[in-house]
Every structure is written in C-alpha cells, then in structure tokens.
Write a protein that holds these residues in place. Sequence first.
Motif, short mmCIF file in Angstrom:
data_model
loop_
_atom_site.label_atom_id
_atom_site.label_comp_id
_atom_site.label_asym_id
_atom_site.label_seq_id
_atom_site.Cartn_x
_atom_site.Cartn_y
_atom_site.Cartn_z
N UNK A 131 98.08 49.85 1.51
CA UNK A 131 97.57 49.56 2.84
C UNK A 131 97.16 50.79 3.63
N UNK A 132 97.04 51.93 2.96
CA UNK A 132 96.61 53.15 3.65
C UNK A 132 95.09 53.22 3.74
N UNK B 269 94.53 41.99 -2.04
CA UNK B 269 95.75 42.34 -2.76
C UNK B 269 96.79 41.29 -2.44
N UNK B 270 97.36 40.68 -3.46
CA UNK B 270 98.37 39.63 -3.27
C UNK B 270 99.68 40.08 -3.87
N UNK C 164 98.88 37.12 0.75
CA UNK C 164 97.75 38.03 0.91
C UNK C 164 98.16 39.18 1.83
N UNK C 165 98.02 40.42 1.35
CA UNK C 165 98.47 41.58 2.14
C UNK C 165 97.38 42.11 3.07
N UNK C 166 96.18 41.51 3.02
CA UNK C 166 95.05 42.09 3.74
C UNK C 166 95.38 42.47 5.18
N UNK C 167 96.03 41.58 5.91
CA UNK C 167 96.30 41.89 7.32
C UNK C 167 97.73 42.38 7.56
N UNK C 168 98.43 42.72 6.47
CA UNK C 168 99.81 43.22 6.62
C UNK C 168 99.77 44.75 6.67
N UNK D 82 104.68 46.10 4.13
CA UNK D 82 104.31 45.57 2.82
C UNK D 82 105.46 45.61 1.82
N UNK D 83 106.46 46.47 2.10
CA UNK D 83 107.53 46.64 1.11
C UNK D 83 107.04 47.40 -0.10
#
Length: 368
Positions: A51-52, A60-61, A66-70, A75-76
Amino acid sequence: MAFLELRDIHKMYAVAPLLSGVSFAIERGEIACLLGPSGSGKTTLLRIIAGLEAPEKGSVWLEASDLTSVPTHRRGVVLMFQDYALFPHRTVAENVAFGIRDMRYGKPVKLSRGEIARRVAEMLALVGLEGFGDRDVNQLSGGEQQRVALARSLAPQPRLLLLDEPLGALDRTLRERLLEELPVILRRVGVTAITVTHDQEEAFALADRVILLHEGRVIQSGSPEAVYTAPRTAWVARFLGLDNLLPAIVSTQIPPQVVTPCGQFTLESQTPLPAPGTVGMLLIYPTGIHLAGRNVGLSRSPLQGGGDNAFSAIVSQRLYHGRTYAITLAAKDGYRLHCIQTIGDAPVAVGQTITGWVEPGALRWLDS
Ligand code: ADP
Ligand code: MG
C-alpha cells in the motif's frame, strides 16, 4: 479464493509500462519468491501490495477482502526493506519493540512493558540473537542487522511478510548461512511471505513457489522443480542459467525428433512436439551430456541404432569446481554447450575433439 491474490496490476513510470497485467495467487503459509532481473518491477510490486504505492489498474486481495482503499498501516502487511531501515542509535530491543507498539493487524496495541520485553526476547531468540537486546544497532555486523530487521518485521505478527532482496547486502558466506536459516525461521512462525530476488539460486532455496517476472508480466510460476525442469520459454531458461540452447526444427512427432545445426536429437518418447517443420529451441540440461573421445569411454551407452543424440565438439574450457569439472564445448557453427564431469569420469583435455551424447531425458523442446 487464495489467501493473497493480485489481479491484473498495471503500473506506469514516465511513459513506459513497468507492470502490465500482473496476476498471481498465494496460499496461506506459503513462501513465494518473485524472481526477475534488476528493473523488472519487483520492488514496485511489493510496494503496491504493502500500500505504499497505488497501481493504475488492478487490485490486491488479502483473505478475500480488497485492499485497494485500506491504508498501509491497516493492511497487516509488513515490508522489510532492502537496506533494513533500522533506527540508528537505538538498541536492538528498541528496534524490535517498535514493530509491536505500532502495528499489529493495523490496530495500535497497548501492551505492558513486561509483555513487550517478553515478545522482544521471543523474537530475538527466533532469529538467533538471544542477549543482543541492549546492543546499539550500529555496532552490529551486516548479518546481525539483517536478523534484527527480520525480528522487527515478525514482531507484529503480520498477516503477510514482504522481504525485498533480504540477503542482497550480505557477503557470500553469510548469505549461504542465512539462505538455510531464513526459510526455517519463516516456516517456524508459519507466516505467509513473499521474498524478492534477482538470483535464481536464492529463489530456489527459499521458496515453495517461484513467480517469474518478465516484461511487466508473470511469465511462469510454480515450484522451483517445476520451473527448472520445464521452463516455458528460452528467456526463462537463460534466466535460470540454462544456456545450452540450439535452434531446432521438428522432424517427426512420433518418435519426437528434432534437427539442430549440431545434429539430430530424439527426446523422451512422451514429449509432445508441434507439427513437423515447426521451428523452436532445444534445451539441453548440462547434467545429461556424456563425453567420449579417443581415450574416453562413454559413461553410459548411447542410443541404439544410428548417430542420434550425438554431436561432435572441441573442448574449449575445463574449470575445476571441487567435486566436478565445468566443461565448455565448442560445437558446430559456434554453438557453445556446457556440461559437467565428475571426478570419476575419464578426463578430457582442452583442445581435444570429442563426441557428446545426450540422454533423451535431458532434452526439452521450447516454443519460440
Ligand atoms: P526491481 O526491484 O525489479 O529492480 P523496481 O520496482 O525497483 O525494479 O523498478 C523498476 C524500474 O522502474 C526502475 O528501474 C525505475 O526506472 C522505475 N521506477 C521505479 N520507481 C520509480 C519512481 N518512483 N519513479 C519513476 N520511475 C521509477
Ligand atoms: Mg528492487
């Protein structure tokens, strides 16, 4: 759905596409290795997973979400940077504790001093640095710094650990030792991990699954054995250090036979080949070449009937590697072939004309 899934990731830099449709999936607990030449976008891909950085397209799941807006810190996912990025002038324990205080499953955790100290000690024991807690990180060797970085990365119990060229900065002896230890540590913790390297030996030693990046895409993915024994293209073969490649034309499909500038070769009987006349490449594994010369007996008997799988060459180099010799042969039309002799084989001399014979099992057809 897999534990981690990358779907059709696209990333441009300036005007050129760096990643143009990267997709792959990883199961829980798996250690995957992204392998690709320098500049192929490996670091960028890790930064996107962490997420950088944001891709222009794709998602990316992780564990079916879905991690798009995390944001990164929720994100862990922990990314261990290539240069370790330890905090200078802090102790080893402070560096490791940083991870625990700041991020665990993305949520700040309040642990007592005692709990933090216990977790730090546990992490240092895991990486073989018991009793190093009070040392200043600047006074550590490169290998010790690498272990501290690993302990700090594992301390928050990430769902996914990303390691960017984790052994890249170490000298050879240390690299070899950590190459053995790193997968043991990762498996003991059971963390799902993606490591990145440009070194195929490193990838093979570390990973359950190798993911090869070429020209912005995943060109091949599978277990190290599967990738090594069946490279999809000549590029993959060369990248893996398999450079015995001859241009070839299919002569018959059954039995599978091809013609090359250095001779005619019969592959293993179950090998599927395209129609006669199709042009491609023949890959010869160095371990499957046996040499015969005037004073040199074949160590295996050649194929029955005819000169198939035999070629003529001059020995151009012979390098002693301890238990083996690495032999370079100059075959017809300037094609170079590499093979290996062991101490027990009858020796060949540089300049000698020899006959090479290739086991059918050491031959692979590659589409061009
Ligand atoms: P690898 O880790 O496989 O060596 P990288 O992901 O570091 O590849 O980057 C590949 C290429 O992308 C680099 O050589 C560089 O040209 C370009 N690149 C990477 N990051 C940036 C950036 N922030 N801005 C512009 N170009 C970049
Ligand atoms: Mg990189």
